[in-house]
Design a protein around this motif. Structure first.
Motif, PDB file in Angstrom:
ATOM      1  N   LYS A   1       0.881  -1.162   0.000  1.00  0.00           N
ATOM      2  CA  LYS A   1       0.000   0.000   0.000  1.00  0.00           C
ATOM      3  C   LYS A   1       0.920   1.213   0.000  1.00  0.00           C
ATOM      4  N   PRO A   2       1.484   1.553  -1.162  1.00  0.00           N
ATOM      5  CA  PRO A   2       2.486   2.625  -1.193  1.00  0.00           C
ATOM      6  C   PRO A   2       1.923   3.942  -0.681  1.00  0.00           C
TER       7      PRO A   2
ATOM      8  N   TRP B   1      -3.542   3.681  -2.588  1.00  0.00           N
ATOM      9  CA  TRP B   1      -3.002   2.946  -3.747  1.00  0.00           C
ATOM     10  C   TRP B   1      -2.574   1.566  -3.254  1.00  0.00           C
ATOM     11  N   ASN B   2      -3.201   0.532  -3.766  1.00  0.00           N
ATOM     12  CA  ASN B   2      -2.801  -0.842  -3.474  1.00  0.00           C
ATOM     13  C   ASN B   2      -2.041  -1.384  -4.674  1.00  0.00           C
ATOM     14  N   LEU B   3      -0.890  -1.930  -4.378  1.00  0.00           N
ATOM     15  CA  LEU B   3      -0.092  -2.526  -5.446  1.00  0.00           C
ATOM     16  C   LEU B   3       0.224  -3.956  -5.023  1.00  0.00           C
ATOM     17  N   ASP B   4      -0.323  -4.908  -5.734  1.00  0.00           N
ATOM     18  CA  ASP B   4      -0.150  -6.320  -5.363  1.00  0.00           C
ATOM     19  C   ASP B   4       0.543  -7.092  -6.477  1.00  0.00           C
TER      20      ASP B   4
ATOM     21  N   ILE C   1       0.582  -8.207 -11.892  1.00  0.00           N
ATOM     22  CA  ILE C   1       0.764  -6.971 -11.127  1.00  0.00           C
ATOM     23  C   ILE C   1      -0.592  -6.290 -11.127  1.00  0.00           C
ATOM     24  N   SER C   2      -1.068  -6.033  -9.930  1.00  0.00           N
ATOM     25  CA  SER C   2      -2.380  -5.423  -9.849  1.00  0.00           C
ATOM     26  C   SER C   2      -2.267  -4.090  -9.120  1.00  0.00           C
TER      27      SER C   2
ATOM     28  N   ALA D   1      -9.877   3.265  -9.504  1.00  0.00           N
ATOM     29  CA  ALA D   1      -9.298   2.883 -10.784  1.00  0.00           C
ATOM     30  C   ALA D   1      -8.388   1.704 -10.532  1.00  0.00           C
ATOM     31  N   SER D   2      -8.280   0.844 -11.503  1.00  0.00           N
ATOM     32  CA  SER D   2      -7.374  -0.279 -11.315  1.00  0.00           C
ATOM     33  C   SER D   2      -6.882  -0.764 -12.656  1.00  0.00           C
ATOM     34  N   PHE D   3      -5.738  -1.373 -12.614  1.00  0.00           N
ATOM     35  CA  PHE D   3      -5.332  -2.121 -13.802  1.00  0.00           C
ATOM     36  C   PHE D   3      -4.545  -3.351 -13.396  1.00  0.00           C
TER      37      PHE D   3
END
Lengths: 474, 1084
Positions: free
Chosen positions: B809-810, B818-821, B905-906, B916-918
């Motif tokens: 969670k940067p 912002w979640n980055l998994d 990478i999510s 928003a997500s990608f």
């Protein structure tokens, strides 16, 4: 109270469904018990189909004998055996779809207490004949093959037996089978979809097979060839009335497989090959009209073997072969006479002369294909046809005329070419290999029966298409 | 059975309004987020003793009405927050309790649903399980929820074909069973949900057919509350013989007690356009033909003869060819083309310029559209709750004439009959109707076979379209005869593509009931007994057509299949707190399963009498007997589970199951599946100080098994069509085995989880190793035995690998999160042993001379075929003819279908009401043999078959004219090859004729921008004036937008024929559609 009832219902359902699990293993939609004769019928049909087929996946011998050429896709004409796993398919279709059914059929019939002794003996003898026929075709294609250890699921690595040894054993079995036949008794009746249960016809077919097989041994064991042919020529198929023709039906899936590939497919894969048509043209062979169609501009034109041959520019396969019920020819009088002609030329005592049998062979073939007597006479009168004046040795003379007469019997023609080295076949310019003189072993064997495959490859002299087989001495 | 269920569920519905509300005071208050102070809508408040409850509204207010006087414990639960409980005493006046919820950033209270519906918290889990939230699935808005799992769960390999409604291949932790099923088991609310595909063996090995999809696609994505993936046998061992491949546990949405009726309406439209990087890019310089040999004149690529009878020769296209090594385009050449032979064409009998078409094959594809509408109603009273969902999906694919409709209805209800006794029921009805599904494999009904392999690059698709629609006849570009201008000739290899789509179409439907009733009896606070009867029942009907006038024989066939699976479960659950430090739980249960499949297939024979009349009676020849199948499989299972939890940091979990299976022989049909697993939350001992928030180690071991396929014990005979009136029987190709025993998977797994810096970063690493032994294989044997194969117990396949998930969670501020998994997994698969004397097991033999194999010491899924030959320095050897020398055998290993690793990478951003997500999906390695390249290069379709050679001349010039190419390589003596070979014909340097299969094996790696979403929830404050409306969510979703990187040219490496064990092979591949969807969700 309600809760007790609910639980009781659930418990009841649970109990009520604990049926016998093992019973579920029995397939209610397939047969566990059948009559042995039905497997024989199936083996008859499958083997005949395999021999008559022109499927590029299975039977490429009409190409190898250069009777036909492919129009556009030339892989098979150029001797690509592996792209479509042709050796695998041929091998599998004979072992699995023919020999295994024969094996099972014989077991069931032998155990059938309701048959009379004579009928049982006849049925088993006929099964034996068809078994020998099927094995003999495998041997001349591959050389050493699994034989003494074949058809046993508990031995998944059967050894390959020596081809000549198998061949001699097949002759022994064939003799034993004809000996045990009781021509006065019935056999399979309608289940025999080749001869309608006529034991005497089977006997003639078996004797004819002995002649064919005997001749194949001529260069490797002349004495056995001689004795076999001399002992059996009198009881063979000698006239067109006796020909071993498999009568196909006119609706699928029981049609001649040629119809499937030539007509039903809608494709235009085959035309006559120049090798064959040029040779027929050279002697104005009257069988051309039956074998092929004329091109639009008139005349018979064969595609250059191994090169693209546009369908419209070359002669198509004749009309008779486009009929679904066109009979499958297993052995005919023409072949009989050509065998005797060659036997005579080799000095075997089979009555008559080489020239006489040669002429009789041509005549029988032409009559079979419906050529008028006058045209036959004209043809025979040509110096290039007349045995006395035709070019070359007996091998060349017979090689050409037997090739003409063996039309559609691709495997037999290819084998004769291997034995006699005539006719002279064309070398396709783009071919992967020279014209094969045997099939390579199936890829499956390399994967599944490796040790035995390796031993057999060494024994035959290398698993390549250029290794000459036991009978191919010259 | 179905009737019974319906009656019961109806009963439950009727009961709901009957419940009488007692009079009393109200309990109300406000719920806020303890960290941000924001109001929290949707939190669930329950007075547990009386089963009264309410949810908070958009302003965070809740109100439980009419609470009888007394003391209660009030419990509040909300996803992502720690549970809250307080005591409350209610008298005659309203009680106001404001509640502050503390975020549970470690997810410690999140519930994971495991085998048989057993719920566990994170601390209690002692094996790998990963969860996907229902919202994510709903938001992705694809008709098939399985595709959404891609990239979201480490260790799960998902491949989806591009055909409309096609099947999805889901393999967890590698292929384990050599010839059996490797697909994950689907369980919906505790009941197995069949996910078989009915695709035939021919279809699966690329020989034509249709991909009828995976049956799990019948699940309504809108109805999914969560998906828990149980990856290893330890997690799934309770399911016994079906558990070896992992389990996808689906929990559907439920109503809530005491909740007002809620209505959610969702409406979406998705459009799709083909991604041109996944379709063939034709060479556009040369037209029809196979080489310069049709005429002896100046234009050898064309035929030259007097077609119109005017005394001079004309140029005529060899219409009967399906390759493009023909004459170079030249607009000054006037040529009789295919339309000159179509009597209805304006160009009938006319010459037209020899040019590349304006409308290539890519213009054949249409814009795909999918309408997705659903309504979901839920609510509850004090005694029970219900939900009712309806989902309608209507899809038109990229091919003309394709249509897929889904209608799904879900109903479930739960009613408390007495305090101890609860009854519940659920009914799911689905109706899937397909029409014009895409043909697959090497077949005239798969147009990709012609577009990519056998085509004339001079054909204009608009002209083909016009030609078909003028009179609905097969006005193909591929006439068998171009000799005369007269009546319409016949097609030879390929039909007009529009004729194929509109005449040779199929249709199908599948009607399914998936329902269960259960009764739960809870006599004591720690003991509950559940009885459940479940039925998964569907009937399928498929009709396929080949019209009169097609290339292949006109045909009609129909296939009916019924599937019934009954599951009877009795479960006794115990959960007892022995002391403050120790609690134990246990389960004893039985599962009786009966699965019965019946089918019948009938086909016309040899053609049809009356065109466009599709009935069996319209057969031209006598009809052959239909093919029937009937089979029932029974498994009686008994199982027990015991778990102990010490101080919430030491967990021990043990299970045992005994199965008795009908498909194994008596005496060998009873077997056991044990598992043991332990978890140690070491962070509980370290305290909460420092940067480590949470840490756990878990270890487990399990054995699960698989019984034999049906009818593999007893022998029977096959019955070919009789020869006239003579019956035929034959020994089947497979020898059965009366002494089979079950196959077993033994698995070990260890894992480490940790979270740091107040949830800023965390990871979950798992190592696993599994061995599947005593495999039940119809092992291929030499056909010299008279059989293709025989059933044996043999072989061992080992899978081992790592699964890594990293959560970060940067940025996490009040307004912006912002979640980055990352998910990453690597599975290594090895065939340890096979049957005695066998070092290779062929899984499938495929067109192009390649096979998929399990070879000793190699991975399951090696690709074999002919290879190049190489010298000692690794150079390719060229023969004296200038072409590559191929190996003499075609069993060289030339590829491996397994990926080296897969990852994703999510990214997820939340800014107030905007999300928003990608998602980026990555697959590294995994080889693919392309039949499209194998043939398509050989027929001169691809761009690599044109261009300039080393001399600067067009390759396709004749050798005399400076054309041809020199293949890089060396001669047998090691000197460089200098022989120039002609490249102006099909048997040249490209394609199948002169190259080994290895030349067409490509690396299947890809990096894909799988999914992009943009969502906006209209803030509650803006909706205050809109009566009854509780929320509006608007979502934009893009899927498969961009293949960032791939090595397979002109196709999507993910494309497949069907789910199953055969991968690593492509032929007639469909292009991938980029899709964009707009969804609007209204909550009332």
């Amino acid at each position: 109270m309600r809760k007790i009832i609910s639980l009781a219902i659930v418990a009841l359902i649970l109990v009520s469904c604990s049926d016998n699990l093992t019973d579920l293993n029995k397939n209610p939609k397939s047969a566990q018990v059948v009559e042995g004769q039905t497997l024989f019928s199936n083996a008859l049909k499958n083997m005949t189909n395999t021999m008559n087929s022109t499927s590029v996946n299975l039977n490429v011998f009409k190409l190898y004998a250069q009777y036909w050429n492919e129009t556009t896709y030339l892989d098979e004409a150029n001797y690509d055996l592996t792209g479509r796993a042709i050796p695998d398919n041929f091998w599998g279709s004979v072992y699995r779809d023919v020999l295994k059914d024969l094996d099972e059929s014989a077991k069931l019939i032998a155990a059938d207490g309701a048959l009379t002794a004579d009928i049982k003996a006849n049925q088993l003898a006929i099964i034996e004949v068809w078994t020998v026929y099927s094995y003999s075709q495998l041997v001349v294609i591959f050389g050493d093959i699994p034989y003494s250890e074949a058809l046993d699921f508990s031995n998944t690595t059967p050894k390959y037996d020596d081809a000549l040894t198998i061949y001699k054993d097949l002759l022994v079995r064939l003799n034993a089978a004809t000996t045990s036949m009781k021509t006065g008794a019935d056999s399979f009746a309608d289940a025999d979809i080749l001869f309608g249960g006529d034991v005497s016809k089977w006997k003639k077919f078996a004797n004819s097979l002995k002649l064919r097989m005997g001749l194949i041994l001529a260069d490797v064991d002349a004495a056995l060839a001689k004795s076999t042919i001399e002992a059996n020529y009198a009881g063979a198929i000698t006239s067109n009335a006796d020909n071993a023709l498999f009568m196909y039906l006119d609706s699928p899936p029981n049609t001649n497989p040629l119809w499937v590939d030539l007509v039903q497919s809608g494709r235009q894969d085959y035309v006559g090959a120049n090798t064959f048509i040029d040779a027929l043209n050279a002697v104005s062979d009257p069988r051309r009209a039956a074998y092929f169609e004329e091109v639009t501009a008139g005349g018979y034109v064969g595609g250059v073997y191994g090169l693209q041959s546009p369908y419209n520019a070359n002669s198509h396969v004749g009309d008779a072969m486009h009929q679904p019920d066109f009979p499958g020819n297993l052995f005919d009088a023409a072949e009989y006479h050509f065998i005797l002609a060659e036997a005579s030329a080799r000095g075997f005592n089979v009555g008559g002369t080489a020239a006489g049998h040669y002429t009789a062979g041509i005549t029988a073939s032409m009559e079979f294909w419906g050529v008028a007597a006058a045209d036959i006479a004209t043809y025979l009168a040509q110096p290039s046809v007349d045995y006395a004046t035709a070019t070359g040795t007996y091998k060349q003379k017979i090689g050409y005329q037997k090739w003409f007469a063996s039309y559609l019997k691709g495997l037999e023609a290819w084998t004769d070419w291997r034995r006699l080295d005539f006719p002279t076949l064309n070398v396709p310019p783009a071919a992967n290999t020279p014209t094969p003189v045997r099939f390579t072993y199936p890829v499956r064997e390399q994967n599944l029966n490796k040790a035995q495959y390796d031993a057999a490859s060494t024994a035959v002299g290398g698993d390549v298409v250029t290794t000459k087989l036991f009978f191919d001495k010259f | 059975m179905v009737k019974k269920l319906l009656t019961l569920s109806l009963f439950c519905v009727l009961m709901l309004p009957l419940s009488v509300f007692a009079q009393g005071a109200n309990v109300r208050g406000k719920i806020t987020d303890g960290s941000t102070g924001e109001l929290l809508p949707g939190a669930n408040v329950v007075l547990s003793e009386v089963s009264l409850g309410a949810s908070s509204d958009i302003d965070g207010n809740y109100e439980i009405k009419n609470v009888p006087s007394g003391s209660y414990s009030l419990e509040v639960s909300f996803v992502g927050y720690k549970k809250y409980s307080a005591s409350v005493t209610v008298g005659s006046v309203d009680v106001v309790i404001d509640i502050t919820l503390i975020p549970d950033f470690l997810g410690l209270e999140e519930v994971y649903v495991t085998a048989y519906g057993i719920e566990k918290t994170k601390n209690e889990l002692s094996y790998a399980a990963q969860k996907v939230d229902g919202n994510e699935i709903a938001q992705a808005a694809t008709g098939n929820f399985m595709n959404v799992l891609s990239g979201r769960v480490a260790g799960v390999d998902i491949k989806q074909g591009n055909s409309m409604g096609g099947s999805t291949n889901i393999v967890i932790r590698g292929y384990k069973s050599l010839t059996g099923n490797n697909q994950a088991l689907f369980v919906v609310d505790g009941v197995p949900f069949d996910n078989s595909n009915t695709n035939g063996g021919g279809q699966q090995t690329g020989r034509g057919g249709y991909d009828y999809g995976s049956a799990a696609a019948d699940i309504n994505p809108e109805d999914i509350a969560s998906i828990n993936v149980l990856k290893g046998p330890a997690a799934s061992a309770l399911y016994g013989s079906r558990a070896a491949n992992g389990v996808v546990v689906i929990t559907t949405k439920k109503g809530k007690k005491g909740q007002a009726i809620g209505v959610t309406v969702n409406s979406g439209l998705q459009v799709g356009m083909i991604d041109k990087s996944t379709f063939i890019d034709y060479q556009n310089e040369y037209g029809a033909g196979y080489g310069p040999y049709y005429s002896g004149g100046d234009h050898p690529g064309l035929e030259e003869f007097d077609l119109d009878g005017d005394g001079t020769d004309d140029l005529v296209v060899p219409t009967y060819e399906d390759g493009s090594y023909g004459e170079k385009f030249d607009k000054s050449l006037m040529v009789y083309q295919w339309d000159a032979f179509d009597p209805a064409s304006p160009n009938y009998g006319k010459k037209t310029p020899w040019v590349a078409p304006d409308n290539g094959a890519d213009t054949f594809f249409e814009t795909a559209t999918t309408w997705n509408n659903s309504v979901f109603i839920d609510g509850g009273s004090t005694k029970g709750f219900f939900k009712l969902g309806y989902n309608n999906v209507r899809e038109n694919g990229i091919l003309p004439g394709s249509e897929l409709t889904k209608n799904l209805v879900n109903f479930s209800a739960n009613y408390e009959i007495t305090k101890e006794l609860t009854a519940s029921a659920s009914v799911n009805l689905s109706k899937i109707e397909g029409k014009g599904r895409y043909g697959t494999g090497y077949d005239d009904k798969n147009l990709m076979t012609t577009f990519r392999q056998w085509h004339q690059t001079n054909v204009d698709f608009k002209d083909q379209k016009d030609a078909y629609f003028r009179n609905k006849l097969n006005a193909t570009w591929n006439w068998n005869d171009n000799g005369t201008i007269g009546a319409m000739p016949d097609p030879i290899f390929w039909d007009n593509p529009y004729f194929t789509r509109y005449e040779n179409f199929q249709n199908d439907n599948r009607d399914r009931y998936f329902s269960n009733i259960s009764v739960n009896y809870k006599p004591l606070s720690w003991l509950s007994i559940t009885g459940r009867i479940a039925l998964d029942s569907y009937d399928e009907f498929q009709e396929e057509r080949q019209a009169v006038g097609s290339v292949t024989v006109a045909n009609y066939n129909r296939y009916n299949r019924s599937y019934r699976e009954f599951n009877y479960d009795l479960l006794v659950n115990m959960n007892k707190k022995i002391s403050d430090d120790l609690s134990i739980s246990g389960l004893i249960g039985t599962n009786i399963r009966r699965t019965k499949t019946t089918s019948i297939f009938a086909s016309t024979n040899g053609g049809l009498v009356i065109p466009r009349l599709y009935s069996i009676a319209n057969s031209l020849n006598q009809v052959n007997a239909p093919t029937e199948f009937e089979g029932e499989v029974g498994v009686d299972g008994y199982f027990a589970q015991a778990a102990a939890n010490f101080k919430n940091f030491l967990v021990l979990d043990m299970t045992i199951r005994q199965d008795q299976s009908s498909t194994l022989p008596d005496g060998e049909n009873t077997f056991y599946y044990p598992s043991i697993s332990g978890g140690f939350v070491f962070s509980e001992l370290l305290g909460t100080s420092g940067f480590l928030d949470y840490g756990k180690i878990r270890v487990n071991y399990a054995e699960v098994g698989n019984s034999a396929p049906i009818y593999s014990i007893l022998d029977d005979y096959t019955k070919p069509t009789p020869f006239g009136s003579v019956p035929l029987f034959s020994v089947p190709g497979t020898k059965n085995n009366p002494i089979l025993k079950p196959e077993t998977t033994k698995s070990f797994e260890g894992g480490l989880e940790a979270t740091f810096l107040k949830g800023m970063i965390g990871f979950d690493v798992t190592y696993y190793q599994s061995s599947t032994i005593d495999q039940i294989i119809p092992v291929s044997i030499t056909t010299a035995t008279g059989y293709n194969s025989k059933y044996i117990n043999a072989g061992e396949v080992q899978n081992k690998g790592f699964e890594v998930s990293v959560f970060t969670k940067p940025i996490a501020t009040k307004d912006f999160i912002w979640n980055l998994d990352f998910n990453w997994s690597k599975n290594t698969n090895e065939v340890i042993s096979l049957a005695d004397g066998i070092d290779n097991l062929q899984i499938a033999s495929l067109q192009g001379g390649v096979s998929i194999n399990a070879a000793l010491g190699e991975a399951f899924g090696t690709i074999r075929g002919s290879n190049f030959t190489f010298d000692d320095n690794g150079n390719k050897i060229v023969g004296s003819n200038g072409f590559y020398v191929r190996t003499s055998t075609s069993n060289e290993i030339i590829g491996d279908m397994n990926p080296d690793w897969i990852g994703s990478i999510s990214n997820r951003f939340q800014f107030k009401s905007l999300t928003a997500s990608f998602l980026i999906d990555i697959r590294s390695g995994g080889d693919i043999f392309s039949l499209d390249q194998y043939y398509g290069q050989g027929t001169g379709l691809y761009k690599n078959t044109i261009g300039l050679n080393d001399l600067g001349n067009p390759k396709r010039n004749s050798l005399a004219d400076g054309g041809g190419v020199i293949l890089p390589g060396v001669l047998a003596d090691g000197t460089p090859n200098t022989k120039r070979v002609a490249a102006d014909r099909y048997s040249g340097p490209y394609g199948w004729a002169r190259n080994p299969a290895a030349a067409f094996v490509y690396d299947g790696s890809y990096v894909k921008l799988r999914e992009v979403t943009l969502g906006y929830s209209i803030p509650a404050s803006m909706l205050k004036n809109v009566k009854a409306l509780n929320g509006i969510d608007i979502t934009l979703v893009g899927r498969n937008l961009w293949i960032i990187d791939k090595n397979l040219p002109d196709a999507d490496p993910e494309e497949q024929f069907s789910s199953g064990n055969i991968s690593g092979y492509q032929g007639g591949a469909y292009p991938t559609a980029r899709t964009f969807a707009l969804n609007v969700k209204l909550k009332f």
